[in-house]
Design an enzyme around this catalytic site. Sequence first.
Site, PDB file in Angstrom:
ATOM      1  N   THR A  46      71.368 -36.878 -71.074  1.00  0.00           N
ATOM      2  CA  THR A  46      71.831 -36.598 -71.316  1.00  0.00           C
ATOM      3  C   THR A  46      71.790 -34.651 -71.466  1.00  0.00           C
ATOM      4  O   THR A  46      72.794 -34.103 -71.700  1.00  0.00           O
ATOM      5  CB  THR A  46      72.696 -36.917 -72.723  1.00  0.00           C
ATOM      6  OG1 THR A  46      72.367 -37.080 -73.700  1.00  0.00           O
ATOM      7  CG2 THR A  46      73.678 -38.274 -72.331  1.00  0.00           C
ATOM      8  N   GLY A  47      70.398 -34.422 -71.154  1.00  0.00           N
ATOM      9  CA  GLY A  47      70.111 -33.379 -71.196  1.00  0.00           C
ATOM     10  C   GLY A  47      70.159 -32.801 -72.726  1.00  0.00           C
ATOM     11  O   GLY A  47      69.959 -31.552 -73.331  1.00  0.00           O
ATOM     12  N   ASP A 103      77.815 -63.640 -62.593  1.00  0.00           N
ATOM     13  CA  ASP A 103      79.125 -63.145 -63.172  1.00  0.00           C
ATOM     14  C   ASP A 103      79.311 -64.550 -64.831  1.00  0.00           C
ATOM     15  O   ASP A 103      80.289 -63.542 -65.687  1.00  0.00           O
ATOM     16  CB  ASP A 103      80.359 -63.866 -62.149  1.00  0.00           C
ATOM     17  CG  ASP A 103      80.306 -63.453 -60.703  1.00  0.00           C
ATOM     18  OD1 ASP A 103      79.592 -62.466 -60.264  1.00  0.00           O
ATOM     19  OD2 ASP A 103      80.925 -64.054 -59.517  1.00  0.00           O
ATOM     20  N   HIS A 114      83.271 -65.270 -51.278  1.00  0.00           N
ATOM     21  CA  HIS A 114      83.166 -65.583 -52.812  1.00  0.00           C
ATOM     22  C   HIS A 114      83.305 -63.787 -53.699  1.00  0.00           C
ATOM     23  O   HIS A 114      84.085 -63.333 -54.402  1.00  0.00           O
ATOM     24  CB  HIS A 114      81.555 -65.415 -53.289  1.00  0.00           C
ATOM     25  CG  HIS A 114      80.799 -64.929 -54.414  1.00  0.00           C
ATOM     26  ND1 HIS A 114      80.218 -66.096 -55.486  1.00  0.00           N
ATOM     27  CD2 HIS A 114      80.872 -64.164 -55.543  1.00  0.00           C
ATOM     28  CE1 HIS A 114      80.858 -65.724 -57.171  1.00  0.00           C
ATOM     29  NE2 HIS A 114      80.360 -64.308 -56.501  1.00  0.00           N
ATOM     30  N   GLU A 115      83.168 -63.147 -52.565  1.00  0.00           N
ATOM     31  CA  GLU A 115      83.731 -61.582 -53.269  1.00  0.00           C
ATOM     32  C   GLU A 115      84.595 -60.725 -53.173  1.00  0.00           C
ATOM     33  O   GLU A 115      85.779 -60.576 -53.623  1.00  0.00           O
ATOM     34  CB  GLU A 115      82.503 -60.535 -51.893  1.00  0.00           C
ATOM     35  CG  GLU A 115      81.077 -60.577 -52.208  1.00  0.00           C
ATOM     36  CD  GLU A 115      80.842 -60.322 -53.856  1.00  0.00           C
ATOM     37  OE1 GLU A 115      81.114 -59.298 -54.714  1.00  0.00           O
ATOM     38  OE2 GLU A 115      80.116 -60.854 -54.095  1.00  0.00           O
ATOM     39  N   GLY A 123      71.800 -38.441 -78.924  1.00  0.00           N
ATOM     40  CA  GLY A 123      72.316 -38.669 -77.644  1.00  0.00           C
ATOM     41  C   GLY A 123      71.123 -39.827 -76.332  1.00  0.00           C
ATOM     42  O   GLY A 123      70.561 -40.181 -76.823  1.00  0.00           O
ATOM     43  N   THR A 131      66.766 -32.614 -74.439  1.00  0.00           N
ATOM     44  CA  THR A 131      65.484 -32.388 -73.357  1.00  0.00           C
ATOM     45  C   THR A 131      65.810 -30.366 -73.150  1.00  0.00           C
ATOM     46  O   THR A 131      65.092 -29.456 -73.531  1.00  0.00           O
ATOM     47  CB  THR A 131      64.815 -32.190 -73.072  1.00  0.00           C
ATOM     48  OG1 THR A 131      63.808 -33.774 -73.388  1.00  0.00           O
ATOM     49  CG2 THR A 131      62.932 -31.603 -72.837  1.00  0.00           C
TER      50      THR A 131
HETATM   51  P1  ADP Z   1      67.364 -36.155 -72.552  1.00  0.00           P
HETATM   52  O1  ADP Z   1      66.319 -35.155 -72.676  1.00  0.00           O
HETATM   53  O2  ADP Z   1      68.487 -35.970 -73.316  1.00  0.00           O
HETATM   54  O3  ADP Z   1      67.107 -37.436 -72.206  1.00  0.00           O
HETATM   55  P2  ADP Z   1      66.141 -35.012 -69.850  1.00  0.00           P
HETATM   56  O4  ADP Z   1      67.191 -32.653 -70.978  1.00  0.00           O
HETATM   57  O5  ADP Z   1      64.992 -34.627 -70.058  1.00  0.00           O
HETATM   58  O6  ADP Z   1      67.390 -36.075 -71.319  1.00  0.00           O
HETATM   59  O7  ADP Z   1      67.470 -34.512 -68.693  1.00  0.00           O
HETATM   60  C1  ADP Z   1      66.577 -34.915 -67.673  1.00  0.00           C
HETATM   61  C2  ADP Z   1      67.253 -34.404 -66.251  1.00  0.00           C
HETATM   62  O8  ADP Z   1      68.978 -34.258 -65.632  1.00  0.00           O
HETATM   63  C3  ADP Z   1      67.344 -32.816 -66.354  1.00  0.00           C
HETATM   64  O9  ADP Z   1      65.870 -31.951 -66.544  1.00  0.00           O
HETATM   65  C4  ADP Z   1      68.906 -32.071 -65.915  1.00  0.00           C
HETATM   66  O10 ADP Z   1      68.105 -31.408 -64.413  1.00  0.00           O
HETATM   67  C5  ADP Z   1      69.078 -33.417 -65.712  1.00  0.00           C
HETATM   68  N1  ADP Z   1      70.414 -32.958 -66.577  1.00  0.00           N
HETATM   69  C6  ADP Z   1      70.283 -33.806 -67.871  1.00  0.00           C
HETATM   70  N2  ADP Z   1      71.589 -34.090 -68.812  1.00  0.00           N
HETATM   71  C7  ADP Z   1      72.297 -32.761 -67.489  1.00  0.00           C
HETATM   72  C8  ADP Z   1      73.509 -31.563 -68.012  1.00  0.00           C
HETATM   73  N3  ADP Z   1      74.243 -31.881 -68.999  1.00  0.00           N
HETATM   74  N4  ADP Z   1      73.835 -30.572 -67.360  1.00  0.00           N
HETATM   75  C9  ADP Z   1      73.038 -30.139 -65.828  1.00  0.00           C
HETATM   76  N5  ADP Z   1      72.042 -31.085 -65.985  1.00  0.00           N
HETATM   77  C10 ADP Z   1      71.226 -31.451 -66.602  1.00  0.00           C
HETATM   78 ZN    ZN Z   2      80.042 -62.686 -58.283  1.00  0.00          ZN
HETATM   79 MG    MG Z   3      64.256 -35.452 -73.021  1.00  0.00          MG
END
Ligand code: ADP
Ligand code: ZN
Ligand code: MG
Length: 626
Positions: free
Chosen positions: A217-218, A512, A434-435, A213, A220
Amino acid sequence: MKLSWKTLLLWSLPVVIIIFFLWQGFFAPSNNELNTNIANSRMTYGRFLEYLDMGWIKKVDIYENGHTAIVEAVGPELGNRLQKIRVELPTKAPELIIKLRKAHVDLDAHPTKNTSAVWNLIGNLLFPLLLIGGLAYLLRRSNNSPGGPGQAMSFGKSKALFQMEAKTGVVFEDVAGIDEAKEEFEEVVTFLKQPESFTAVGAKIPKGVLLIGPPGTGKTLLAKAIAGEANVPFFSISGSEFVEMFVGVGASRVRDLFKKAKENAPCIVFIDEIDAVGRQRGTGVGGGNDEREQTLNQLLTEMDGFEGNTGIIVIAATNRADILDSALLRPGRFDRQVAVNVPDFKGRLDILNVHARNKKIDTNVSLATVARRTPGFSGADLANLLNEAAILTARKRKQNITLNEIDSSIDRVVAGMEGTPLIDSKSKRLIAYHEIGHAIVGTLVKDHDPVQKVTLIPRGQARGLTWFTPSEDQSLISRSEIKARIMGALGGRAAEEIVFGDPEVTTGASNDLQQITSMARQMVTRFGMSTIGPLSLENEESNPFLGKGMRSNSEYSDEVAIKIDKQIQEIVQECHYNTLKIIKDNRVVIDRLVDLLIEKETIDGDEFREIISEYTPVPEKYQHTF
Ligand code: ADP
Ligand code: ZN
Ligand code: MG
């Protein structure tokens, strides 16, 4: 990191040697006498012999084992004054002494100080002694070590190899938004807790699980949660730490890691960034990487070496499963693969709830609104977001985190730091046009995401920003949606053209234009959305050895290349034409909105649409209501 006295001793060895030499250089007695006796004038040896023959030399002091002499001479050439002159003597010349004796010159020799000789002796002896001692020590170590003589220079041992956490303190409750992955792992926890129930029926416990992933994304966190739930130690190492300069170090680290793990089973071994070692072998452009291959081979050997029932479960994480060596993915190794994806709306809401637990958040903050505003945010982004908001709240000396702080934290995470607004000037006016151009095109084109706000407060690189609320599902985008995006992106430049005229357009649109070109190109070459037909002519799939995003565009002829360029131009030109028309047709309301924007600096999406609807019908778009 554990530092044994042996390690300390080993590493102090070179330091001692260096200090010794420095010390000798600085403090050992030098030939002070010579230095105080220093004679400013010098003469050559030949000149000295001449002077000697003339009888002008009165006294000779010999220093430095006969290499240097300070002579006292007097003569007409020297102004008839007694002078001290330095002479470098070519070699120890015994005949010189005889000559000097004959000439009745006052002669004295000053031998180099005894202490110095002693120091020289010690220096000469000590260094080899230290060296021999050190080598003997290393050899002894390597004979004892399990890895055998290959580890003679135990670099791999001397650094922190891996981390061990006896208790991670993370539980499944701390992980949110990735429910499928979690479910998969609940089973792993049961393996660790009650292996009997599986082995009794002859089931083999999986050895390795691969988490795939994007970063943050969590992965670790999830691995730690498994260890925490099963109440087993957590060993972790990052793949990049395996890859060292010294061949063999990575392999020895793998060995050490698994040795420790076996001693502590049941446990979790977590290998982060496994792609750093686990890349396909032998396919490297410009030669393979021996070190990496050795490390990978060692890893495979170790994983084959223990039975599934020893209670070690190896969890590895990567964001590039596509480049992993197929040997890693074979059954008996990382045979289970679990995808951890960027959370959807509900996932984000759950993650926000987890991280809101220990924060004081105002009661009228709806975390659902926050989750709506943050598509594409990973768990780590969301955690960071709430933390930023908390810091901002503390800085403002407020009691509770409100939507204000969260909003500006989102902006900050997405677009960078807030800058100071420009003072009213021509360029501010141009940026405003522009915006507003982006915003009005985005509002009036049917398939565009709705405007969330327009602002002239600079952030990061941008001097003004139009925010759109992205729709939740970004995975399937229709042709008309892409065209709408191209038009929205063209809106800024189009407004500059119409309002200020061609000569006045600025470089502000370069970003852009990049996006526009890339979108149009992909329409033609990847999505089959042009008259060339439904062909995939380029793919974003990158070659892992040539860097990300390298286009492999050798798949079509030059003829097709010309067609592609033509199609891209046609798409952009058509969009440009339509965009200019929208700007021209709505000039009145644009002027009014620009004045308002300069005055207020930020216009909210709802207010923006309300004003426009006084002039022209606003197409109905999906609006989020809670
Ligand atoms: P990865 O290993 O996928 O790069 P990590 O596990 O190191 O990501 O995530 C870093 C921090 O982000 C975690 O310590 C936590 O605080 C937060 N985090 C990431 N994903 C989640 C999740 N699914 N639920 C809760 N906290 C999350
Ligand atoms: Zn622009
Ligand atoms: Mg990690």
